[in-house]
Design a protein around this motif. Sequence first.
Motif, short mmCIF file in Angstrom:
data_model
loop_
_atom_site.label_atom_id
_atom_site.label_comp_id
_atom_site.label_asym_id
_atom_site.label_seq_id
_atom_site.Cartn_x
_atom_site.Cartn_y
_atom_site.Cartn_z
N PHE A 1 3.14 -2.15 6.69
CA PHE A 1 3.05 -1.06 7.67
C PHE A 1 3.37 0.29 7.06
N SER A 2 4.43 0.35 6.24
CA SER A 2 4.84 1.64 5.69
C SER A 2 3.76 2.20 4.77
N ARG A 3 3.06 1.34 4.04
CA ARG A 3 1.99 1.82 3.16
C ARG A 3 0.82 2.35 3.98
N LEU A 4 0.50 1.68 5.06
CA LEU A 4 -0.59 2.15 5.92
C LEU A 4 -0.29 3.56 6.42
N ALA A 5 0.92 3.78 6.89
CA ALA A 5 1.30 5.10 7.38
C ALA A 5 1.29 6.13 6.26
N ALA A 6 1.79 5.75 5.09
CA ALA A 6 1.86 6.69 3.96
C ALA A 6 0.48 7.10 3.46
N TYR A 7 -0.52 6.21 3.62
CA TYR A 7 -1.85 6.48 3.11
C TYR A 7 -2.77 7.14 4.13
N GLY A 8 -2.23 7.50 5.29
CA GLY A 8 -3.01 8.22 6.28
C GLY A 8 -3.51 7.39 7.44
N GLY A 9 -3.16 6.10 7.48
CA GLY A 9 -3.56 5.26 8.61
C GLY A 9 -2.67 5.49 9.81
N ASN B 1 7.16 2.77 12.17
CA ASN B 1 6.35 3.43 11.15
C ASN B 1 5.35 4.44 11.70
N GLY B 2 5.46 4.75 12.98
CA GLY B 2 4.57 5.73 13.58
C GLY B 2 3.15 5.24 13.78
N LEU B 3 2.98 3.92 13.95
CA LEU B 3 1.66 3.32 14.12
C LEU B 3 1.48 2.78 15.53
N THR B 4 0.23 2.55 15.91
CA THR B 4 -0.07 1.88 17.16
C THR B 4 -0.67 0.51 16.86
N VAL B 5 -0.86 -0.29 17.92
CA VAL B 5 -1.35 -1.66 17.76
C VAL B 5 -2.48 -1.95 18.73
N LEU B 6 -3.63 -2.35 18.19
CA LEU B 6 -4.67 -2.97 19.00
C LEU B 6 -4.29 -4.45 19.06
N MET B 7 -3.73 -4.87 20.19
CA MET B 7 -3.16 -6.21 20.30
C MET B 7 -4.23 -7.22 20.69
N GLY B 8 -4.44 -8.21 19.85
CA GLY B 8 -5.40 -9.25 20.15
C GLY B 8 -4.85 -10.21 21.20
#
Length: 427
Positions: A61-69, A90-97
């Motif tokens: 998760f942290s890498r996704l946020a750091a790389y602009g995701g 990590n400041g991300l959202t989730v498309l929950m399946g």
Amino acid sequence: MMFRKILFAAVALSMPMGMQAQQTKTKAAVKVEVRRNGDAYQLLRDGKPYFVKGGGGTGYFSRLAAYGGNSIRTWGTQNAAQILDSAQKNGLTVLMGLGVTPERHGFNYDDPAAVKKQFERIKADVLKFKDHPALLAWGIGNELNLSYKNPKVWDAVNDIATMIHKEDPNHPASTVLAGINKREIDYIKTNTPAIDFLSINTYSGLAVLPEQVKAAGWNGAYMVTEWGPTGHWEGLQTSWKAPIEETSSEKAAVYKSRYTFSVERDTQYCLGSYVFLWGQKQERTPTWYGLFTEIGEESEVMDVMQYLWTGKYPDNKAPHIFAFSLDGKKAQASVQLKSGASYEAIVDAADSDNDALSYHYELLPEATNVGEGGDHEDRPATVPLKLENVKKVRIKAPVQKGAYRLFVYVKDGKNNVATANIPFYVN
């Protein structure tokens, strides 16, 4: 565009029980909606435009946020609480399946009792997680149109979407298709009107997806919920039907071009995308779909994703493979070797940062215990090799007749890697 049942360990938040209880009390849903403005659509989160720059998977998760995701996608609700909490951290959202069982896994959509039981299970999940602030939207099922015959599955999807609108007014609902064609779209438009946007998994077709969506008759919002390299079912094959995998450098080129000609270009209907796979898995090979290796190394594809999401490449880039050959032949040549004979393998690679490169080789039998739509596959056992860490090596062909692959991993010592493999057949 294949179904992915992935069990990655989520990055759990570690805190005392009292703090967990306090956090639960303070959680509040963030309003998300799909808004139409004339003939264009936009995803809004907390009233602000939100274009999805996401990864499919539940790790790093942290890498996704750091790389602009900004978002991750799951295929079900396993470990959902931990995933949502980690995304929020990590400041991300989730498309929950939401795990709707496909017909190809034996589910009978003519059985009302089974359909009702599935509905109630999914409703319980919706009620449990609907108020988490990291939740972005609901993905109802995954590739339910893959190898199916009974269109009643879409009636079940519509019932679930209708329930979501009643129980959770803050988050839109979608269903995920394997590719897109007019037959499904005609039926979904008529019988599944409750979904707020369409989700599509596609691979080589990504470059022309906007045109495909239009030709299929879908005039609403859509999201690309799974995309990546050329799929093993749609590329070149050897004479013995082994799929030929692109090198990591070839993948980087196609990721960039396909994204640019579709997701970036369709500002009218596309709400964003989730690249596959934000993690690693065995599917035909251990390197085909993951943006990471099994030990977390990153390929040149990751450099491209950072560029697509931020407009800038990383300071240190992954190595680049120009060519890989065995017995003077490349993968497309359907390489055939003699049992027990010795052959030369050569990799041509370079690093733009002038990092010192190391070369690691692996020999695997061709995967035979394979599934459909990304179902679980066992990684073949490694065939022992005695090789030097150099660009040019000699390998001894296995004694046992059959199909194999020779892999090379070119590493820069800074957690970056380039990968390639050559399928070959031992006579």
